[in-house]
Design a protein around this motif. Structure first.
Motif, PDB file in Angstrom:
ATOM      1  N   GLY A  15     112.769  44.338  34.548  1.00  0.00           N
ATOM      2  CA  GLY A  15     112.693  43.239  35.618  1.00  0.00           C
ATOM      3  C   GLY A  15     111.606  42.311  35.628  1.00  0.00           C
ATOM      4  O   GLY A  15     111.027  41.812  36.253  1.00  0.00           O
ATOM      5  N   CYS A  16     110.789  42.504  34.003  1.00  0.00           N
ATOM      6  CA  CYS A  16     109.818  41.739  34.096  1.00  0.00           C
ATOM      7  C   CYS A  16     109.943  40.841  32.781  1.00  0.00           C
ATOM      8  O   CYS A  16     110.978  41.018  32.040  1.00  0.00           O
ATOM      9  CB  CYS A  16     108.719  42.469  34.065  1.00  0.00           C
ATOM     10  N   GLN A  17     108.998  40.051  32.405  1.00  0.00           N
ATOM     11  CA  GLN A  17     108.866  39.164  31.178  1.00  0.00           C
ATOM     12  C   GLN A  17     108.600  40.190  29.981  1.00  0.00           C
ATOM     13  O   GLN A  17     107.920  40.977  30.086  1.00  0.00           O
ATOM     14  CB  GLN A  17     107.922  38.138  31.439  1.00  0.00           C
ATOM     15  N   PRO A  18     109.332  39.637  28.721  1.00  0.00           N
ATOM     16  CA  PRO A  18     109.131  40.506  27.670  1.00  0.00           C
ATOM     17  C   PRO A  18     107.832  40.675  27.269  1.00  0.00           C
ATOM     18  O   PRO A  18     107.266  41.752  26.518  1.00  0.00           O
ATOM     19  CB  PRO A  18     109.873  39.841  26.596  1.00  0.00           C
ATOM     20  N   ARG A  19     106.668  39.987  27.710  1.00  0.00           N
ATOM     21  CA  ARG A  19     105.302  39.979  27.189  1.00  0.00           C
ATOM     22  C   ARG A  19     104.386  40.878  28.262  1.00  0.00           C
ATOM     23  O   ARG A  19     103.353  40.969  28.082  1.00  0.00           O
ATOM     24  CB  ARG A  19     104.714  38.592  26.952  1.00  0.00           C
ATOM     25  N   SER A  20     105.009  41.093  29.368  1.00  0.00           N
ATOM     26  CA  SER A  20     104.271  41.834  30.387  1.00  0.00           C
ATOM     27  C   SER A  20     104.139  43.256  30.075  1.00  0.00           C
ATOM     28  O   SER A  20     104.849  44.171  30.956  1.00  0.00           O
ATOM     29  CB  SER A  20     105.063  41.421  31.712  1.00  0.00           C
ATOM     30  N   LEU A  21     103.505  43.599  29.274  1.00  0.00           N
ATOM     31  CA  LEU A  21     103.391  44.874  28.814  1.00  0.00           C
ATOM     32  C   LEU A  21     102.842  46.033  30.075  1.00  0.00           C
ATOM     33  O   LEU A  21     103.342  47.106  30.227  1.00  0.00           O
ATOM     34  CB  LEU A  21     102.543  45.171  27.537  1.00  0.00           C
ATOM     35  N   GLY A  22     101.856  45.444  30.627  1.00  0.00           N
ATOM     36  CA  GLY A  22     101.244  46.076  31.806  1.00  0.00           C
ATOM     37  C   GLY A  22     102.338  46.610  33.020  1.00  0.00           C
ATOM     38  O   GLY A  22     102.409  47.481  33.424  1.00  0.00           O
ATOM     39  N   CYS A  23     103.175  45.323  33.262  1.00  0.00           N
ATOM     40  CA  CYS A  23     104.296  45.302  34.149  1.00  0.00           C
ATOM     41  C   CYS A  23     105.375  46.660  33.813  1.00  0.00           C
ATOM     42  O   CYS A  23     105.608  47.491  34.535  1.00  0.00           O
ATOM     43  CB  CYS A  23     105.110  44.162  34.309  1.00  0.00           C
ATOM     44  N   MET A  24     105.476  46.551  32.502  1.00  0.00           N
ATOM     45  CA  MET A  24     106.465  47.614  31.837  1.00  0.00           C
ATOM     46  C   MET A  24     106.045  48.955  32.163  1.00  0.00           C
ATOM     47  O   MET A  24     106.657  49.894  32.676  1.00  0.00           O
ATOM     48  CB  MET A  24     106.886  47.294  30.445  1.00  0.00           C
ATOM     49  N   LYS A  25     104.619  49.003  31.773  1.00  0.00           N
ATOM     50  CA  LYS A  25     103.997  50.438  31.810  1.00  0.00           C
ATOM     51  C   LYS A  25     103.865  51.065  33.278  1.00  0.00           C
ATOM     52  O   LYS A  25     104.249  52.222  33.327  1.00  0.00           O
ATOM     53  CB  LYS A  25     102.503  50.359  31.174  1.00  0.00           C
ATOM     54  N   ARG A  26     103.745  50.003  34.316  1.00  0.00           N
ATOM     55  CA  ARG A  26     103.379  50.491  35.691  1.00  0.00           C
ATOM     56  C   ARG A  26     104.946  50.932  36.263  1.00  0.00           C
ATOM     57  O   ARG A  26     104.949  52.162  36.880  1.00  0.00           O
ATOM     58  CB  ARG A  26     103.021  49.197  36.237  1.00  0.00           C
ATOM     59  N   TRP A  27     105.886  50.196  35.798  1.00  0.00           N
ATOM     60  CA  TRP A  27     107.204  50.521  36.240  1.00  0.00           C
ATOM     61  C   TRP A  27     107.716  51.814  35.640  1.00  0.00           C
ATOM     62  O   TRP A  27     108.308  52.715  36.422  1.00  0.00           O
ATOM     63  CB  TRP A  27     108.217  49.390  35.608  1.00  0.00           C
ATOM     64  N   LEU A  28     107.514  52.077  34.261  1.00  0.00           N
ATOM     65  CA  LEU A  28     107.851  53.272  33.885  1.00  0.00           C
ATOM     66  C   LEU A  28     107.099  54.580  34.547  1.00  0.00           C
ATOM     67  O   LEU A  28     107.773  55.550  34.879  1.00  0.00           O
ATOM     68  CB  LEU A  28     107.449  53.255  32.274  1.00  0.00           C
ATOM     69  N   GLU A  29     105.805  54.438  34.608  1.00  0.00           N
ATOM     70  CA  GLU A  29     104.910  55.419  35.279  1.00  0.00           C
ATOM     71  C   GLU A  29     105.360  55.572  36.541  1.00  0.00           C
ATOM     72  O   GLU A  29     105.630  56.777  37.069  1.00  0.00           O
ATOM     73  CB  GLU A  29     103.804  55.014  35.663  1.00  0.00           C
ATOM     74  N   ARG A  30     105.666  54.602  37.566  1.00  0.00           N
ATOM     75  CA  ARG A  30     106.123  54.545  38.804  1.00  0.00           C
ATOM     76  C   ARG A  30     107.585  55.613  38.962  1.00  0.00           C
ATOM     77  O   ARG A  30     107.608  56.017  40.108  1.00  0.00           O
ATOM     78  CB  ARG A  30     106.189  53.460  39.579  1.00  0.00           C
TER      79      ARG A  30
END
Length: 79
Positions: A15-30
């Motif tokens: 549920g984030c922008q394709p370039r938001s790698l930090g957002c993706m990593k945080r969501w996956l970890e959480r």
């Protein structure tokens, strides 16, 4: 088709922008999704894991199956 989710597929899942790698990593970890970071810094998520998890399989079962597929049974070689 690749065994890993594409940037667009992962951003849709998270549920984030394709370039938001930090957002993706945080969501996956959480949310306790297993992933590996490739050389470009992109989190790699198994398509098989995503399919199983989204279909209601328990994360432990999915992870165990994935581990069994990657590691041979060396115990069979012991004498």
């Amino acid at each position: 088709m690749s065994q890993y989710l594409t940037r667009d597929e992962l951003s849709e899942l998270v549920g984030c922008q394709p370039r938001s790698l930090g957002c993706m990593k945080r969501w996956l970890e959480r949310n306790k999704w297993p992933f590996e970071i490739n050389i470009a810094g992109f989190p790699q998520v198994s398509r098989q894991y995503r399919d199983a998890r989204m279909n209601g399989a328990s994360p432990r079962t999915v992870a165990r199956v994935a581990d069994e597929e990657q590691e041979p049974d060396f115990a069979a070689l012991e004498t």
